[in-house]
Design an enzyme around this catalytic site. Structure first.
Site, PDB file in Angstrom:
ATOM      1  N   GLY A   1       2.629   8.929  -1.543  1.00 19.37           N
ATOM      2  CA  GLY A   1       2.941   9.739  -0.954  1.00 19.37           C
ATOM      3  C   GLY A   1       3.812  11.254  -0.774  1.00 19.37           C
ATOM      4  N   LEU A   2       5.347  10.567  -0.281  1.00 17.05           N
ATOM      5  CA  LEU A   2       6.477  10.622  -1.265  1.00 17.05           C
ATOM      6  C   LEU A   2       6.637  11.173  -1.624  1.00 17.05           C
ATOM      7  CD1 LEU A   2       8.168   8.975   2.137  1.00 17.05           C
ATOM      8  CD2 LEU A   2       7.496  11.291   1.850  1.00 17.05           C
TER       9      LEU A   2
ATOM     10  N   GLY B   1      -0.727  -1.534 -20.714  1.00 16.10           N
ATOM     11  CA  GLY B   1       0.490  -1.639 -19.738  1.00 16.10           C
ATOM     12  C   GLY B   1      -0.085  -1.517 -18.440  1.00 16.10           C
TER      13      GLY B   1
ATOM     14  N   GLU C   1      -7.811  -6.406 -21.885  1.00 15.77           N
ATOM     15  CA  GLU C   1      -7.500  -5.060 -21.404  1.00 15.77           C
ATOM     16  C   GLU C   1      -8.619  -4.887 -21.778  1.00 15.77           C
ATOM     17  OE1 GLU C   1      -5.048  -4.078 -18.977  1.00 15.77           O
ATOM     18  OE2 GLU C   1      -6.991  -2.353 -19.619  1.00 15.77           O
TER      19      GLU C   1
ATOM     20  N   GLY D   1      -1.055   9.729   4.083  1.00 14.46           N
ATOM     21  CA  GLY D   1       0.201   8.712   4.348  1.00 14.46           C
ATOM     22  C   GLY D   1       1.314   9.161   3.810  1.00 14.46           C
TER      23      GLY D   1
ATOM     24  N   HIS E   1      35.684   5.318 -11.605  1.00 10.61           N
ATOM     25  CA  HIS E   1      36.790   6.489 -10.394  1.00 10.61           C
ATOM     26  C   HIS E   1      36.216   7.351 -11.531  1.00 10.61           C
ATOM     27  CE1 HIS E   1      37.695   8.403  -7.177  1.00 10.61           C
ATOM     28  NE2 HIS E   1      38.571   9.037  -8.462  1.00 10.61           N
TER      29      HIS E   1
ATOM     30  N   TYR F   1       4.954   5.608  -0.334  1.00 15.62           N
ATOM     31  CA  TYR F   1       5.785   5.545  -1.597  1.00 15.62           C
ATOM     32  C   TYR F   1       5.207   6.277  -2.562  1.00 15.62           C
ATOM     33  CZ  TYR F   1       8.220   1.576  -1.780  1.00 15.62           C
ATOM     34  OH  TYR F   1       8.937   0.353  -1.106  1.00 15.62           O
TER      35      TYR F   1
HETATM   36  P1  NAI Z   1       1.808   2.655   1.353  1.00 14.54           P
HETATM   37  O1  NAI Z   1       1.724   2.153   2.309  1.00 14.54           O
HETATM   38  O2  NAI Z   1       3.804   3.245   1.387  1.00 14.54           O
HETATM   39  O3  NAI Z   1       1.697   4.252   2.918  1.00 14.54           O
HETATM   40  C1  NAI Z   1       0.665   4.080   2.936  1.00 14.54           C
HETATM   41  C2  NAI Z   1       0.723   4.948   4.148  1.00 14.54           C
HETATM   42  O4  NAI Z   1      -0.525   5.629   4.263  1.00 14.54           O
HETATM   43  C3  NAI Z   1       0.908   4.684   6.097  1.00 14.54           C
HETATM   44  O5  NAI Z   1       2.276   4.846   6.127  1.00 14.54           O
HETATM   45  C4  NAI Z   1      -0.039   4.352   6.461  1.00 14.54           C
HETATM   46  O6  NAI Z   1       0.853   4.675   7.600  1.00 14.54           O
HETATM   47  C5  NAI Z   1      -0.192   5.410   6.365  1.00 14.54           C
HETATM   48  N1  NAI Z   1      -2.159   5.763   6.388  1.00 14.54           N
HETATM   49  C6  NAI Z   1      -2.888   4.619   6.387  1.00 14.54           C
HETATM   50  N2  NAI Z   1      -4.166   5.300   6.853  1.00 14.54           N
HETATM   51  C7  NAI Z   1      -3.581   6.701   7.308  1.00 14.54           C
HETATM   52  C8  NAI Z   1      -4.702   8.016   7.469  1.00 14.54           C
HETATM   53  N3  NAI Z   1      -6.034   7.783   7.997  1.00 14.54           N
HETATM   54  N4  NAI Z   1      -3.528   8.819   7.967  1.00 14.54           N
HETATM   55  C9  NAI Z   1      -2.770   9.191   7.803  1.00 14.54           C
HETATM   56  N5  NAI Z   1      -2.070   8.215   7.927  1.00 14.54           N
HETATM   57  C10 NAI Z   1      -2.825   6.747   7.158  1.00 14.54           C
HETATM   58  O7  NAI Z   1       1.069   3.090   0.120  1.00 14.54           O
HETATM   59  P2  NAI Z   1       0.694   3.626  -1.302  1.00 14.54           P
HETATM   60  O8  NAI Z   1       2.181   5.660  -0.815  1.00 14.54           O
HETATM   61  O9  NAI Z   1      -0.123   4.576  -1.453  1.00 14.54           O
HETATM   62  O10 NAI Z   1       1.827   3.110  -2.187  1.00 14.54           O
HETATM   63  C11 NAI Z   1       0.734   2.158  -2.189  1.00 14.54           C
HETATM   64  C12 NAI Z   1       1.514   1.082  -2.849  1.00 14.54           C
HETATM   65  O11 NAI Z   1       1.585   1.864  -4.265  1.00 14.54           O
HETATM   66  C13 NAI Z   1       2.794   1.059  -2.675  1.00 14.54           C
HETATM   67  O12 NAI Z   1       2.889  -0.783  -1.590  1.00 14.54           O
HETATM   68  C14 NAI Z   1       3.462  -0.229  -3.637  1.00 14.54           C
HETATM   69  O13 NAI Z   1       4.178  -0.816  -3.288  1.00 14.54           O
HETATM   70  C15 NAI Z   1       3.459   0.475  -4.902  1.00 14.54           C
HETATM   71  N6  NAI Z   1       4.000   2.174  -5.038  1.00 14.54           N
HETATM   72  C16 NAI Z   1       5.411   1.508  -5.807  1.00 14.54           C
HETATM   73  C17 NAI Z   1       5.968   3.203  -5.894  1.00 14.54           C
HETATM   74  C18 NAI Z   1       7.390   2.716  -6.559  1.00 14.54           C
HETATM   75  O14 NAI Z   1       7.914   1.720  -6.020  1.00 14.54           O
HETATM   76  N7  NAI Z   1       8.261   3.241  -6.071  1.00 14.54           N
HETATM   77  C19 NAI Z   1       5.459   4.093  -6.169  1.00 14.54           C
HETATM   78  C20 NAI Z   1       4.272   4.224  -5.831  1.00 14.54           C
HETATM   79  C21 NAI Z   1       3.564   3.139  -5.172  1.00 14.54           C
END
Ligand code: NAI
Length: 468
Positions: A193-194, A42, A36, A188, A452, A191
């Site tokens: 972003g939200l 981790g 690592e 974006g 329940h 995942y």
């Molecule tokens: P994501 O692939 O989930 O979302 C990226 C979004 O950005 C897409 O909807 C895309 O259309 C949009 N986008 C791309 N270029 C853009 C632009 N120039 N302007 C506006 N919108 C644009 O990628 P994110 O959120 O970065 O996450 C990366 C990875 O990390 C995910 O694939 C997920 O697997 C993982 N992750 C998983 C989590 C969980 O399991 N709860 C939490 C956080 C990340």
């Protein structure tokens, strides 16, 4: 430093793919080392990903509840205020404890932990270089029968959207802002972003999500995705869909984002801009070319066969490095399967039964195919949907938004997909993943007695509808 003794397996990377694989390898009797490059074990998940983000999501949710919901439950608090530094310290403590646990876990299994940067030198040799605790540089060669690459992924910064580490940031910096940005732009609606948008919205930022596609979280079932957008909008998160961010500029204390929407260009101004447009496999400096490990030209993923073996027989790869969803639990499952293959056992992952969770409030969790995918594939199906508004436990908690949706094969009743948006969806999905894994029918869940009142009864109701 002298060359090291030979190992059966050297694992590069100690994230949820690497460390889980290391423990499995030790349990199967393989002499194992885990390399690592970061100070703490981790990987991204524990240090700057899943864990710190969930710690902040939980803390910010408590803050929101104390401010907005407690009164409805008859709890008087007086003025609720925020100590951001304490919240960040707590998050740090959670991370520190968990990374320490991983260290102890590996030690207990007698796995050699080697801190340094690994580079492949040959099909059976890994070079590790680094700095010792007394600040001396070192280089050593590990001889090994097998190598497992588990180096994960890193955020993408497309041209024009480069991080500056201060105002234009990746998820890593957005997990440790030292003040609440008044206006946070999020590029974006996926995942990251939200989830991080939710954290800062709850703590007081005005959050605007800029998403180039017509919907957020595009891999969700459409009905669930639309519900999520409606609920997050109601919480005050602003969405600009079909809006592509083409360039960004740091001007004084602000960031300007130039966006293209409906053929028009516009400039928006924020205090911070989080770029969350996806991640890419972390392969730089690994020496893949030196030993002939092939990657996919378009995605950058390491190519592997069904046994996670790369184009070099003794080298394996798993997790975000290889194709498929970039999820910690998928990496762990692949780590175990790959090690089983290395040990000559049958190891495989059922990719039809990988859960996906978005830790917004309400949470979103799913497994299997969405309704659109069933339609596209001409698979005949029955659907059952049940709203949490009709669920006793959800009423007690005061969290009645959302629904549970179960999709089963029209003829056999076999469960093909489950999509939940609602309180504790992340926990509820476990039952559905097991059902998919076992090839269970909707009737099995419908006839299974659920406690329940529980949220999972909504799922049982959806299953009853899909099986009647
Ligand atoms: P994501 O692939 O989930 O979302 C990226 C979004 O950005 C897409 O909807 C895309 O259309 C949009 N986008 C791309 N270029 C853009 C632009 N120039 N302007 C506006 N919108 C644009 O990628 P994110 O959120 O970065 O996450 C990366 C990875 O990390 C995910 O694939 C997920 O697997 C993982 N992750 C998983 C989590 C969980 O399991 N709860 C939490 C956080 C990340």
């Amino acid at each position: 430093m002298a060359d090291k003794e030979a190992f059966d397996l050297v694992i590069v990377g100690s994230g949820p793919g690497g460390y889980v694989a290391a423990v499995k390898a030790a349990q199967l009797g393989l002499k194992t080392a885990c390399v690592e490059k970061e100070t703490r074990l981790g990987g991204v998940c524990l240090n700057v990903g899943c864990i710190p983000s969930k710690a902040l999501l939980d803390s910010s949710e408590y803050y929101h509840l104390a401010k907005e919901q407690f009164a409805a439950h008859g709890i008087k608090t007086g003025r609720v205020s925020l100590d951001l530094a304490a919240m960040m310290d707590r998050k740090e403590q959670v991370v520190a404890e968990l990374t320490k646990n991983v260290q102890q876990l590996l030690k207990r299994h007698k796995i050699a932990i080697i801190k340094g940067t690994a580079t492949l030198k040959a099909a059976d040799q890994v070079q590790v270089s680094g700095t010792t605790e007394d600040n001396k540089t070192f280089e050593q060669i590990l001889k090994t029968k097998n190598i497992l690459l588990a180096t994960g992924s890193k955020p993408i910064a497309p041209p024009g959207l480069e991080f500056d580490g201060d105002r234009i940031v990746s998820s890593t910096e957005a997990l440790q802002f030292d003040a609440i940005p008044k206006a946070l732009g999020v590029v974006g609606g996926g995942y990251i972003g939200l989830e991080l948008g939710s954290v800062w919205k709850r703590l007081g930022s005005k959050v605007t999500v800029l998403e180039m596609l017509p919907q957020i979280a595009t891999n969700l079932d459409g009905q669930v995705g639309r519900t999520l957008k409606r609920l997050l909008s109601r919480q005050g998160m602003e969405f600009r869909l079909k809006t592509k961010v083409v360039s960004t500029k740091h001007v004084g204390q602000k960031v300007r984002a130039t966006v293209e929407s409906n053929g028009k260009k516009e400039t928006l101004s924020f205090d911070k801009l989080l770029i969350a447009v996806g991640r890419k496999p972390s392969t730089e400096g690994l020496g893949l070319e030196t030993v002939g490990v092939e990657t996919d030209a378009s995605t950058g993923c390491v190519k592997v066969d069904a046994n996670y073996r790369t184009s070099v027989t003794s080298i394996y790869a798993i997790g975000d490095l290889v194709a498929g969803p970039m999820l910690a639990h998928k990496a762990s499952a692949e780590g175990i399967a790959a090690v089983e293959c290395i040990a000559g056992l049958p190891g495989e992952v059922n990719y039809d039964a990988v859960p996906a969770v978005i830790y917004t409030w309400p949470e979103v969790a799913s497994v299997g195919l969405s309704e659109q995918q069933l339609k596209e594939r001409n698979i005949p199906y029955r659907s059952g949907t049940y709203p949490f508004a009709g669920n006793g436990r959800a009423r007690c908690m005061g969290e009645t938004d959302g629904l549970a949706k179960l999709l089963a094969h029209q003829k056999t009743g076999r469960i093909l997909g489950v999509h939940i948006i609602g309180p504790r969806a992340s926990e509820m999905i476990a039952e559905c993943v097991l059902a998919v894994e076992l090839g269970a029918t909707a009737e099995t869940i419908a006839r299974t007695i659920h406690g329940h009142p529980t949220f999972a009864e909504a799922l049982q109701e959806a299953a009853m509808m899909a099986s009647s």
